[in-house]
Motif scaffolding. Structure first.
Motif, PDB file in Angstrom:
ATOM      1  N   PRO A 178       9.674  -8.362  -0.894  1.00 35.72           N
ATOM      2  CA  PRO A 178       9.519  -8.688   0.377  1.00 35.72           C
ATOM      3  C   PRO A 178       8.690  -7.458   1.115  1.00 35.72           C
ATOM      4  N   VAL A 179       9.461  -6.209   0.988  1.00 35.12           N
ATOM      5  CA  VAL A 179       8.949  -5.052   1.576  1.00 35.12           C
ATOM      6  C   VAL A 179       7.426  -4.615   0.868  1.00 35.12           C
ATOM      7  N   VAL A 180       7.495  -4.529  -0.353  1.00 33.17           N
ATOM      8  CA  VAL A 180       5.958  -4.267  -1.057  1.00 33.17           C
ATOM      9  C   VAL A 180       5.146  -5.129  -0.801  1.00 33.17           C
ATOM     10  N   ILE A 181       5.357  -6.157  -0.887  1.00 30.42           N
ATOM     11  CA  ILE A 181       4.355  -7.612  -0.587  1.00 30.42           C
ATOM     12  C   ILE A 181       3.814  -7.359   0.783  1.00 30.42           C
ATOM     13  N   SER A 182       4.820  -7.109   1.722  1.00 33.26           N
ATOM     14  CA  SER A 182       4.261  -6.931   3.129  1.00 33.26           C
ATOM     15  C   SER A 182       3.401  -5.863   3.408  1.00 33.26           C
ATOM     16  N   LEU A 183       3.843  -4.505   2.707  1.00 36.86           N
ATOM     17  CA  LEU A 183       2.679  -3.540   2.878  1.00 36.86           C
ATOM     18  C   LEU A 183       1.524  -3.824   2.216  1.00 36.86           C
ATOM     19  N   ALA A 184       1.496  -4.499   1.184  1.00 32.69           N
ATOM     20  CA  ALA A 184       0.271  -4.848   0.270  1.00 32.69           C
ATOM     21  C   ALA A 184      -0.549  -5.488   1.227  1.00 32.69           C
ATOM     22  N   LEU A 185      -0.053  -6.670   1.902  1.00 31.87           N
ATOM     23  CA  LEU A 185      -0.952  -7.620   2.981  1.00 31.87           C
ATOM     24  C   LEU A 185      -1.353  -6.845   4.181  1.00 31.87           C
ATOM     25  N   ILE A 186      -0.618  -5.868   4.651  1.00 31.57           N
ATOM     26  CA  ILE A 186      -1.026  -5.051   5.773  1.00 31.57           C
ATOM     27  C   ILE A 186      -2.014  -4.288   5.458  1.00 31.57           C
ATOM     28  N   GLY A 187      -1.696  -3.741   4.118  1.00 32.23           N
ATOM     29  CA  GLY A 187      -2.670  -2.723   3.630  1.00 32.23           C
ATOM     30  C   GLY A 187      -4.143  -3.176   3.300  1.00 32.23           C
ATOM     31  N   ALA A 188      -3.914  -4.391   2.591  1.00 35.60           N
ATOM     32  CA  ALA A 188      -5.309  -5.076   2.490  1.00 35.60           C
ATOM     33  C   ALA A 188      -6.290  -5.414   3.626  1.00 35.60           C
ATOM     34  N   PHE A 189      -5.527  -5.802   4.510  1.00 36.91           N
ATOM     35  CA  PHE A 189      -6.198  -6.047   6.005  1.00 36.91           C
ATOM     36  C   PHE A 189      -6.658  -4.649   6.657  1.00 36.91           C
ATOM     37  N   VAL A 190      -5.875  -3.635   6.587  1.00 38.48           N
ATOM     38  CA  VAL A 190      -6.266  -2.415   7.303  1.00 38.48           C
ATOM     39  C   VAL A 190      -7.367  -1.691   6.480  1.00 38.48           C
ATOM     40  N   GLY A 191      -7.408  -1.689   5.031  1.00 39.69           N
ATOM     41  CA  GLY A 191      -8.166  -0.945   4.251  1.00 39.69           C
ATOM     42  C   GLY A 191      -9.506  -1.846   3.939  1.00 39.69           C
TER      43      GLY A 191
END
Length: 681
Positions: free
Chosen positions: A401-414
Motif C-alpha cells: 500500500p505504501v509503494v502503490i500510493s507513492l506510485a499513484l501520486i507520482g503518476a499524477f504529479v509527474g
C-alpha cells in the motif's frame, strides 16, 4: 583560457547550489530513500528511480539531480545489509557479496563484513566520481565538434545497446525498443502540426507522459510479483551479529587490502562506462578478478573478507562510470541510466554537448551529489546499521500500500495531472507485467521512448541539411558500424537457436504464449503503418522507418518463437532483479494469472474509489482494506497503516509540495465539501 574559466565558473555555480541548505536537505532525503530501498530485496534502484522521478517534476534541475543521484549513490551501500545478514541480496549488484558476507555473518562476524563493505563502497564511489570528473576535460573538446549527424549516430548506437540490455533475448529487446520509438512519436508533430496516433484524445497531444509510463513499466510489475509470492520481504529474523566495534575491524581490512580495493574500483568504473554492462555482471567480474589474482584464495566463498571488498568496491564505483556515456553521449550505461535519461528529458536537459557546455554546472552538481551522497550514506549506514537491519522484516501487506500510493501520486504529479495519468499507469503496468512474466526485457522499451524524440529530431535536421550524405560522415560510419557489430552476435545466436529448434521439431510449430504476444506487436506495427500512409512527408519519414523496422523485427521474432525448442530461462532477458518472481517460487501459470489479476483489481479499485471520493480518502480506504483483507493484519495494524499513510502523504505532498489534488465526483457534487477540506476531494 576561456574554456578553463568556463569550467571554474560552472564548478563554482554547482558548489554554491549544492551548498544551499534546502538542496542539501533534498540530497539527504534522496540518500535516506536509497538506504531504505537497498534494504528491501526485490525493489532495487530501477523501481526507486521510477517512483522518485515524478516528484522531481516541480523541482529545478539542481534539486532534481541532487535527489536522484543522492539516492543512486546510497543504494549500493544499504543493499549489503540483507545480503550479509540473511543471504538475500538487496539488489542484483551485491549478489557476489553474499558468497562471503553471509558466511561471515554465520561466523558471528556480520559487523566486520558490514564495515568492510561500507568502506569499500565509499572509496569505490569516490573513485567513480573522480573518474567522471577527470573525463570532462577530455570529452569537452570532442563534443564541441559534433553535428546533428554525429549526435544521431550516438543515438542509434545507444539503441543498439538493447541487445546488451536484453540478456538472452535480443530480438525481443529490439522489438520492444521499436515500440518505444513508436510511442515517443505519439502527439502533435512539430513540423506539420498534425496529430499522430492520438485517437482524438486531447490528453495525448503532448505525447505519452514519461513519469506514469516509467512507473507502470517498472514499479507496478515488481509490486505485482511481490503480491503473487505473498511472502515477507525476508522470512528470516534479524541477526544479533552487529556492533560498531566489529565494523572498525572491517575498516582495517580495507586498509590492509587497499590495492585490491583500488583495482576492483577501476573495474567497476571502467565496465560501468560500457553501455549495457549491468550491475548483475560487474560485481561478479570484480569477484572473479580477486579470486584469480589474490593469494590463498581457497577460502573465497567460505567467509573471506577479500570477497566482500572486491564486489562492493566495484558495485559502487560503477555509478560514476555509467554516468560518463549517459551524460556525454546520451548512451545509457545501464537500465537505471536509461531512467535517468528520462529525468533529463523532464527537466529539459539534453545529453551530449549541452551537458558539457551550457549545462556544465548541472554536470558538476551531479558529480558533487555523487560524492556527498556516498559520504552521507556511509555515515548513516555506519551509525544506524543496528536499527536499519530490522527494517528488512517488513511484510508485503504493509509495503505494497505504501509503494502503490507513492506510485499513484507520482503518476499524477509527474504526468499531466489528469485522471488519464493513472490509466496510463495501469495500462502500461499490465504491459510491463506481461513482459516480465514472459521474459521480455523492459529497459529497451523505455530506452526507445526516451531516445525517440531525439532520433526523429536529429534525423529530420540531418536530412534537411545534408540530404543522405550524412550517412557517409566518418564518425557516423564508425558509430553505425559499431551498432551493427553490437547487434550481429546476439542476432546470430537467436537465428541459430531458431534453426536448432526447427531441426529438432521438424515442421511443427508451437502456438504458445510467446507467439500470441509477438502477434500483438505485429498487429500494432502493421496497423500503425497503415495509418501513417496518409501523413505528410515530414511527419511520416521517422515513424515509417521505425514501423517498417519494428514490423520486420516482430515478424522475425514471431518466426523464431514458432520454432523455438523451449522458452528462455526465467529472468534471463530482464536485467532487473526478479526478486520474488512467481516462476522462481514454483507457482503454476494459473496461480500467477489469478493473483496477478487480483493485484490489478486492487489497483483499478483504488483508482475508481479515488475518482469517486478523492485520492487521499481512497488511499485511506485502500491501506486499511488491503492490510486487513489481503494481509490479514489486525484491525489495529490496518488502521495504523491507513491513517499513517494518508497523514504522511498529506504532510509531504499537500503541506510540503502544495500539489493540487485531482478533482473527484464527490467534490464536483458538493463544492462546499471540497472547499471545507482544502481541495482534497
Amino acid at each position: 583560457m576561456k574554456d578553463r574559466t568556463d569550467v571554474l565558473e560552472a564548478a563554482g555555480v554547482a558548489l554554491s547550489e549544492l551548498a544551499d541548505p534546502t538542496r542539501l536537505g533534498i540530497l539527504g532525503l534522496g540518500a535516506l530513500v536509497g538506504l531504505l530501498v537497498g534494504l528491501i530485496p526485490g525493489l532495487g534502484g530501477l523501481t526507486a528511480l521510477a517512483v522518485l522521478i515524478p516528484f522531481t517534476y516541480s523541482m529545478d534541475s539542481y534539486s532534481a539531480m541532487a535527489l536522484l543521484i543522492g539516492m543512486a549513490a546510497v543504494i549500493p551501500m544499504s543493499d549489503v545489509i540483507p545480503a550479509i545478514f540473511f543471504g538475500v541480496p538487496g539488489t542484483v549488484g551485491c549478489a557476489a557479496t553474499v558468497l562471503d558476507g553471509y558466511p561471515l555473518a554465520k561466523k558471528g562476524q556480520a559487523a566486520r563484513a558490514l564495515g568492510a563493505s561500507y568502506a569499500a563502497s565509499t572509496l569505490g564511489g569516490l573513485f567513480g566520481a573522480l573518474l567522471l570528473l577527470v573525463s570532462i576535460p577530455i570529452l569537452r573538446p570532442l563534443l564541441l565538434h559534433l553535428g546533428t549527424p554525429e549526435l544521431l549516430g550516438f543515438c542509434i548506437f545507444g539503441l543498439s545497446m538493447v541487445a546488451a540490455l536484453s540478456g538472452g533475448q535480443p530480438l525481443r529487446g529490439m522489438t520492444a525498443a521499436a515500440l518505444g520509438l513508436l510511442i515517443a512519436m505519439v502527439g502533435i508533430e512539430s513540423q506539420t502540426g498534425i496529430e499522430r496516433l492520438t485517437f482524438g484524445e486531447l490528453y495525448l497531444w503532448d505525447g505519452v507522459p514519461l513519469a506514469p509510463f516509467t512507473l507502470g513499466l517498472f514499479a507496478v510489475p515488481e509490486l505485482a510479483a511481490l503480491m503473487i509470492a505473498r511472502s515477507n520481504v525476508s522470512e528470516k529474523k534479524t541477526s544479533e551479529g552487529y556492533s560498531l566495534r566489529g565494523q572498525k575491524q572491517g575498516f582495517a581490512d580495507v586498509g590492509r587490502h587497499w590495492w585490491l580495493m583500488l583495482r576492483c574500483s577501476w573495474i567497476g568504473s571502467a565496465f560501468g562506462a560500457v553501455p549495457g554492462m549491468g550491475a548483475s555482471v560487474i560485481d561478479w567480474i570484480a569477484y572473479g578478478h580477486a579470486a584469480r589474482t589474490e593469494k590463498n584464495t581457497e577460502t573465497f566463498g567460505t567467509g573471506d573478507i577479500r570477497g566482500v571488498i572486491a564486489s562492493e568496491s566495484a558495485n559502487n564505483a560503477r555509478e560514476g562510470g555509467a554516468l560518463i556515456p549517459t551524460i556525454a553521449f546520451g548512451v545509457p550505461g545501464s537500465a537505471s541510466m536509461a531512467l535517468l535519461l528520462g529525468a533529463f528529458q523532464i527537466h529539459g536537459l539534453v545529453p551530449g554537448p549541452e551537458m558539457l557546455t551550457r549545462h556544465l554546472d548541472v554536470t558538476y552538481l551531479i558529480i558533487g551529489s555523487l560524492v556527498l551522497g556516498t559520504l552521507v550514506g556511509a555515515t548513516v549506514c555506519v551509525l544506524a546499521s543496528g536499527y536499519l537491519v530490522k527494517l528488512v522484516d517488513v511484510r508485503y501487506a504493509i509495503l505494497l500500500p505504501v509503494v502503490i500510493s507513492l506510485a499513484l501520486i507520482g503518476a499524477f504529479v509527474g504526468g499531466q495531472r489528469a485522471w488519464e495519468d493513472m490509466l496510463i499507469l495501469v495500462s502500461v503496468g499490465l504491459l510491463g507485467f506481461a513482459m516480465r512474466e514472459l521474459n521480455w526485457p523492459r529497459a529497451p522499451l523505455l530506452l526507445g521512448l526516451v531516445l525517440g524524440d531525439l532520433v526523429e529530431r536529429y534525423l529530420f535536421i540531418s536530412i534537411q541539411i545534408y540530404g543522405y550524405e550524412w550517412l557517409f560522415r566518418p564518425l557516423v560510419m564508425i558509430l553505425l558500424a559499431l551498432a551493427v557489430l553490437g547487434l550481429y552476435g546476439p542476432l546470430r545466436r537467436a537465428v541459430a537457436g531458431a534453426a536448432r529448434g526447427f531441426r529438432l521439431r521438424g515442421r511443427s510449430v508451437k502456438f504458445g504464449r510467446q507467439v500470441w504476444f509477438n502477434l500483438v506487436f505485429v498487429f500494432v506495427f502493421g496497423a500503425a503503418l497503415v495509418v501513417a500512409r496518409d501523413w505528410p512527408w515530414q511527419a511520416r519519414i521517422g515513424p515509417q522507418i521505425v514501423l517498417v523496422t519494428g514490423l520486420t523485427l516482430a515478424l522475425f521474432s514471431l518466426l523464431v518463437e514458432l520454432f523455438r525448442g523451449e522458452d528462455a530461462p526465467a529472468g534471463a532477458s530482464d536485467p532487473m532483479s526478479r526478486g520474488h518472481a512467481a516462476e522462481e517460487d514454483g507457482f503454476a501459470p494459473g496461480d500467477i494469472l489469478k493473483r496477478g489479476g487480483l493485484y490489478f483489481l486492487w489497483l483499478i479499485g483504488v483508482i475508481a474509489t479515488a475518482w469517486a471520493i478523492g485520492l487521499l480518502p481512497a488511499l485511506l480506504v485502500y491501506g486499511i482494506a488491503f492490510a486487513r483483507i489481503e494481509g490479514r493484519e489486525t484491525w489495529r495494524t490496518s488502521l495504523s497503516l491507513g491513517l499513517g499513510l494518508v497523514m504522511g502523504c498529506w504532510v509531504i505532498f499537500d503541506l510540503g509540495l502544495s500539489i493540487v489534488w485531482p478533482r473527484s465526483l464527490v467534490g464536483d457534487l458538493f463544492p462546499a465539501l471540497r472547499q471545507a477540506l482544502g481541495g482534497l476531494v
